[in-house]
Write a protein that holds these residues in place. Sequence first.
Motif, PDB file in Angstrom:
ATOM      1  N   ILE A   1     -15.508  14.785   0.234  1.00 41.39           N
ATOM      2  CA  ILE A   1     -15.360  13.575   1.038  1.00 41.39           C
ATOM      3  C   ILE A   1     -15.002  12.387   0.155  1.00 41.39           C
ATOM      4  CG2 ILE A   1     -16.651  11.902   2.431  1.00 41.39           C
ATOM      5  CD1 ILE A   1     -18.175  14.336   3.617  1.00 41.39           C
ATOM      6  N   PHE A   2     -15.730  12.204  -0.934  1.00 36.39           N
ATOM      7  CA  PHE A   2     -15.440  11.083  -1.832  1.00 36.39           C
ATOM      8  C   PHE A   2     -14.016  11.157  -2.377  1.00 36.39           C
ATOM      9  CE2 PHE A   2     -20.201  10.885  -2.662  1.00 36.39           C
ATOM     10  CZ  PHE A   2     -20.368   9.681  -2.000  1.00 36.39           C
ATOM     11  N   ASN A   3     -13.568  12.347  -2.704  1.00 41.04           N
ATOM     12  CA  ASN A   3     -12.271  12.492  -3.366  1.00 41.04           C
ATOM     13  C   ASN A   3     -11.083  12.447  -2.409  1.00 41.04           C
ATOM     14  OD1 ASN A   3     -13.300  12.737  -5.989  1.00 41.04           O
ATOM     15  ND2 ASN A   3     -13.642  14.946  -5.755  1.00 41.04           N
ATOM     16  N   ASN A   4     -11.320  12.643  -1.113  1.00 39.48           N
ATOM     17  CA  ASN A   4     -10.192  12.790  -0.191  1.00 39.48           C
ATOM     18  C   ASN A   4     -10.200  11.835   0.993  1.00 39.48           C
ATOM     19  OD1 ASN A   4      -8.682  15.260  -1.283  1.00 39.48           O
ATOM     20  ND2 ASN A   4     -10.798  15.990  -1.216  1.00 39.48           N
ATOM     21  N   TYR A   5     -11.251  11.032   1.150  1.00 36.14           N
ATOM     22  CA  TYR A   5     -11.252  10.034   2.210  1.00 36.14           C
ATOM     23  C   TYR A   5     -10.294   8.902   1.820  1.00 36.14           C
ATOM     24  CZ  TYR A   5     -12.813   6.383   5.407  1.00 36.14           C
ATOM     25  OH  TYR A   5     -12.854   5.396   6.351  1.00 36.14           O
ATOM     26  N   LYS A   6      -9.408   8.528   2.722  1.00 36.88           N
ATOM     27  CA  LYS A   6      -8.367   7.545   2.411  1.00 36.88           C
ATOM     28  C   LYS A   6      -8.586   6.196   3.073  1.00 36.88           C
ATOM     29  CE  LYS A   6      -6.089  10.293  -0.226  1.00 36.88           C
ATOM     30  NZ  LYS A   6      -6.130  10.075  -1.686  1.00 36.88           N
ATOM     31  N   GLY A   7      -9.710   5.988   3.694  1.00 40.72           N
ATOM     32  CA  GLY A   7      -9.990   4.675   4.258  1.00 40.72           C
ATOM     33  C   GLY A   7      -9.605   4.573   5.713  1.00 40.72           C
ATOM     34  N   ASP A   8     -10.178   3.577   6.392  1.00 48.03           N
ATOM     35  CA  ASP A   8      -9.822   3.365   7.785  1.00 48.03           C
ATOM     36  C   ASP A   8      -8.354   2.958   7.858  1.00 48.03           C
ATOM     37  OD1 ASP A   8     -10.556   0.957   6.475  1.00 48.03           O
ATOM     38  OD2 ASP A   8     -10.517  -0.066   8.405  1.00 48.03           O
ATOM     39  N   GLY A   9      -7.628   3.580   8.754  1.00 47.04           N
ATOM     40  CA  GLY A   9      -6.197   3.300   8.833  1.00 47.04           C
ATOM     41  C   GLY A   9      -5.458   3.776   7.598  1.00 47.04           C
TER      42      GLY A   9
ATOM     43  N   MET B   1       0.837  -1.184   0.000  1.00 46.94           N
ATOM     44  CA  MET B   1       0.000   0.000   0.000  1.00 46.94           C
ATOM     45  C   MET B   1       0.883   1.249   0.000  1.00 46.94           C
ATOM     46  SD  MET B   1      -3.017   1.331   0.034  1.00 46.94           S
ATOM     47  CE  MET B   1      -3.959  -0.143   0.361  1.00 46.94           C
ATOM     48  N   ALA B   2       0.675   2.154  -0.958  1.00 48.69           N
ATOM     49  CA  ALA B   2       1.468   3.372  -1.030  1.00 48.69           C
ATOM     50  C   ALA B   2       1.163   4.281   0.160  1.00 48.69           C
ATOM     51  CB  ALA B   2       1.155   4.102  -2.338  1.00 48.69           C
ATOM     52  N   ARG B   3       2.213   4.928   0.682  1.00 46.58           N
ATOM     53  CA  ARG B   3       2.026   5.861   1.785  1.00 46.58           C
ATOM     54  C   ARG B   3       1.452   7.154   1.249  1.00 46.58           C
ATOM     55  NH1 ARG B   3       7.084   6.195   5.734  1.00 46.58           N
ATOM     56  NH2 ARG B   3       5.479   7.368   6.860  1.00 46.58           N
ATOM     57  N   ILE B   4       0.580   7.779   2.039  1.00 44.58           N
ATOM     58  CA  ILE B   4      -0.007   9.032   1.589  1.00 44.58           C
ATOM     59  C   ILE B   4       0.898  10.189   1.966  1.00 44.58           C
ATOM     60  CG2 ILE B   4      -2.315   8.067   1.788  1.00 44.58           C
ATOM     61  CD1 ILE B   4      -2.706   9.922   4.230  1.00 44.58           C
ATOM     62  N   THR B   5       0.738  11.298   1.271  1.00 49.72           N
ATOM     63  CA  THR B   5       1.553  12.478   1.527  1.00 49.72           C
ATOM     64  C   THR B   5       0.989  13.271   2.710  1.00 49.72           C
ATOM     65  OG1 THR B   5       0.238  13.875   0.058  1.00 49.72           O
ATOM     66  CG2 THR B   5       2.044  12.610  -0.944  1.00 49.72           C
ATOM     67  N   LYS B   6       1.774  14.212   3.166  1.00 49.95           N
ATOM     68  CA  LYS B   6       1.319  15.086   4.252  1.00 49.95           C
ATOM     69  C   LYS B   6       0.074  15.855   3.827  1.00 49.95           C
ATOM     70  CE  LYS B   6       2.984  18.647   7.449  1.00 49.95           C
ATOM     71  NZ  LYS B   6       4.162  19.477   7.845  1.00 49.95           N
ATOM     72  N   LYS B   7       0.043  16.303   2.578  1.00 50.86           N
ATOM     73  CA  LYS B   7      -1.128  17.025   2.070  1.00 50.86           C
ATOM     74  C   LYS B   7      -2.360  16.127   2.068  1.00 50.86           C
ATOM     75  CE  LYS B   7      -2.952  19.438  -1.993  1.00 50.86           C
ATOM     76  NZ  LYS B   7      -2.672  19.890  -3.384  1.00 50.86           N
ATOM     77  N   GLU B   8      -2.195  14.875   1.609  1.00 51.14           N
ATOM     78  CA  GLU B   8      -3.318  13.943   1.586  1.00 51.14           C
ATOM     79  C   GLU B   8      -3.821  13.649   2.992  1.00 51.14           C
ATOM     80  OE1 GLU B   8      -2.412  11.293  -2.432  1.00 51.14           O
ATOM     81  OE2 GLU B   8      -1.352  10.840  -0.556  1.00 51.14           O
ATOM     82  N   SER B   9      -2.900  13.528   3.933  1.00 51.04           N
ATOM     83  CA  SER B   9      -3.287  13.293   5.321  1.00 51.04           C
ATOM     84  C   SER B   9      -4.090  14.465   5.868  1.00 51.04           C
ATOM     85  CB  SER B   9      -2.037  13.065   6.184  1.00 51.04           C
ATOM     86  OG  SER B   9      -2.392  12.850   7.529  1.00 51.04           O
ATOM     87  N   GLY B  10      -3.672  15.681   5.524  1.00 51.08           N
ATOM     88  CA  GLY B  10      -4.406  16.865   5.960  1.00 51.08           C
ATOM     89  C   GLY B  10      -5.806  16.918   5.381  1.00 51.08           C
ATOM     90  N   LEU B  11      -5.941  16.552   4.112  1.00 51.17           N
ATOM     91  CA  LEU B  11      -7.257  16.537   3.477  1.00 51.17           C
ATOM     92  C   LEU B  11      -8.148  15.463   4.094  1.00 51.17           C
ATOM     93  CD1 LEU B  11      -6.162  17.018  -0.242  1.00 51.17           C
ATOM     94  CD2 LEU B  11      -7.334  18.694   1.207  1.00 51.17           C
ATOM     95  N   HIS B  12      -7.546  14.329   4.446  1.00 48.26           N
ATOM     96  CA  HIS B  12      -8.301  13.262   5.103  1.00 48.26           C
ATOM     97  C   HIS B  12      -8.847  13.749   6.452  1.00 48.26           C
ATOM     98  CE1 HIS B  12      -9.347   9.128   6.254  1.00 48.26           C
ATOM     99  NE2 HIS B  12      -8.834   9.412   7.442  1.00 48.26           N
ATOM    100  N   ILE B  13      -8.053  14.497   7.178  1.00 45.15           N
ATOM    101  CA  ILE B  13      -8.506  15.044   8.465  1.00 45.15           C
ATOM    102  C   ILE B  13      -9.679  16.001   8.249  1.00 45.15           C
ATOM    103  CG2 ILE B  13      -7.837  16.569  10.370  1.00 45.15           C
ATOM    104  CD1 ILE B  13      -5.012  15.320  10.134  1.00 45.15           C
ATOM    105  N   GLN B  14      -9.611  16.816   7.185  1.00 42.60           N
ATOM    106  CA  GLN B  14     -10.720  17.716   6.873  1.00 42.60           C
ATOM    107  C   GLN B  14     -11.987  16.931   6.538  1.00 42.60           C
ATOM    108  OE1 GLN B  14      -9.833  21.023   4.119  1.00 42.60           O
ATOM    109  NE2 GLN B  14      -7.652  20.620   4.482  1.00 42.60           N
ATOM    110  N   VAL B  15     -11.819  15.807   5.846  1.00 51.54           N
ATOM    111  CA  VAL B  15     -12.962  14.940   5.542  1.00 51.54           C
ATOM    112  C   VAL B  15     -13.643  14.493   6.825  1.00 51.54           C
ATOM    113  CG1 VAL B  15     -13.577  12.617   4.747  1.00 51.54           C
ATOM    114  CG2 VAL B  15     -12.187  14.095   3.296  1.00 51.54           C
ATOM    115  N   MET B  16     -12.852  13.993   7.765  1.00 50.22           N
ATOM    116  CA  MET B  16     -13.430  13.475   8.999  1.00 50.22           C
ATOM    117  C   MET B  16     -14.054  14.586   9.837  1.00 50.22           C
ATOM    118  SD  MET B  16     -13.059  10.406   8.297  1.00 50.22           S
ATOM    119  CE  MET B  16     -13.881   9.754   9.758  1.00 50.22           C
TER     120      MET B  16
END
Length: 236
Positions: free
Chosen positions: A33-41, A1-16
Motif C-alpha cells: 500500500i505504501f509503495n503503490n498508493y498514488k494519492g487522491d485523484g 504532475m507526471a501522469r502515471i502509467t497503466k501499470k501504476e494505475s493497476g497497482l493503485h487499484i489493487q491498493v484500494m
Amino acid sequence: MARITKKESGLHIQVMDLVYSDKQLTQDDKEFIFNNYKGDGIGATGAFFTPEMLAWDFILDAGCSGDCIELCAGIGRLSYYQYLRNKPSHITCVELNPEYVMIGERVLPEAEWICGDALQYSPDRSYRVAYGNPPFGKINTSEAYTGRYKGSEFEYKVIEHASKFSSYGVWIVPQGSAGFQYSGVHCYERRESQKYKKFVDSTGWSFEPGCGIDTSIYRDEWNGTSVVCEVVTVEY
C-alpha cells in the motif's frame, strides 16, 4: 504532475481493493500500500509521499518510545516505521485528507488518527517528539493560525505550531528552508536563506541536521517530483 502509467494505475487499484477489504493486513500488504498508493485523484492535490528508505532513515532522528505526534501524516508511513522500530507508548497522526486517514487507520490501527487541520489541532496532552513531512511552500492556511512566524512557508507554520505541545521536532523540509546544506553536497555547510532567517528571527529557533541523512540518495523516488530536502531537528 507526471501522469502515471497503466501499470501504476493497476497497482493503485489493487491498493484500494486491499484497503476496502475485510482482510487482516500483513506487513507485506502494508508495504504494498505504501509503495503503490498514488494519492487522491492520482496525485491531483500535489501530495508527495515520503520515499520508503528515507522514511526508514528519518526515524533515526525522530525515534521515540514515549508519546509522539505526526502532523500532516498522509497515510502514515513515518509513523508506521516509528511503531515498528520503537513501539511508542502513544502515536497521534493528524491529517486533513479523509481518504488518507481512512488508509492510515488500516495500515496503522495502533495510532490515534485525527482527521483535521494540523494548524488547528490542540491536543490535551504533551508529546516528547513531533515530526512530519509537511507540504512545502506557499499554501493558503486557515485564520486559526496565530504563530509568531508571519511568512508564507507552510512548513514553518507547522513546525512552529508543534512547539505548543512538544519539546522536540524532526521535520523534512526543502533544502532552502533548512538553514544548511548537507544532502547532495561535498560537505556540510550553513546556508541561510532569507526565508529561513525570517523564521529564526520570528521564533528564536534554529535547525540542526541531527545524525546527518543525505536525502539526495532518494531524490528520484518521490511520487511525481524530484526534490532535494533536508531532515532538520529543532529543540523547542
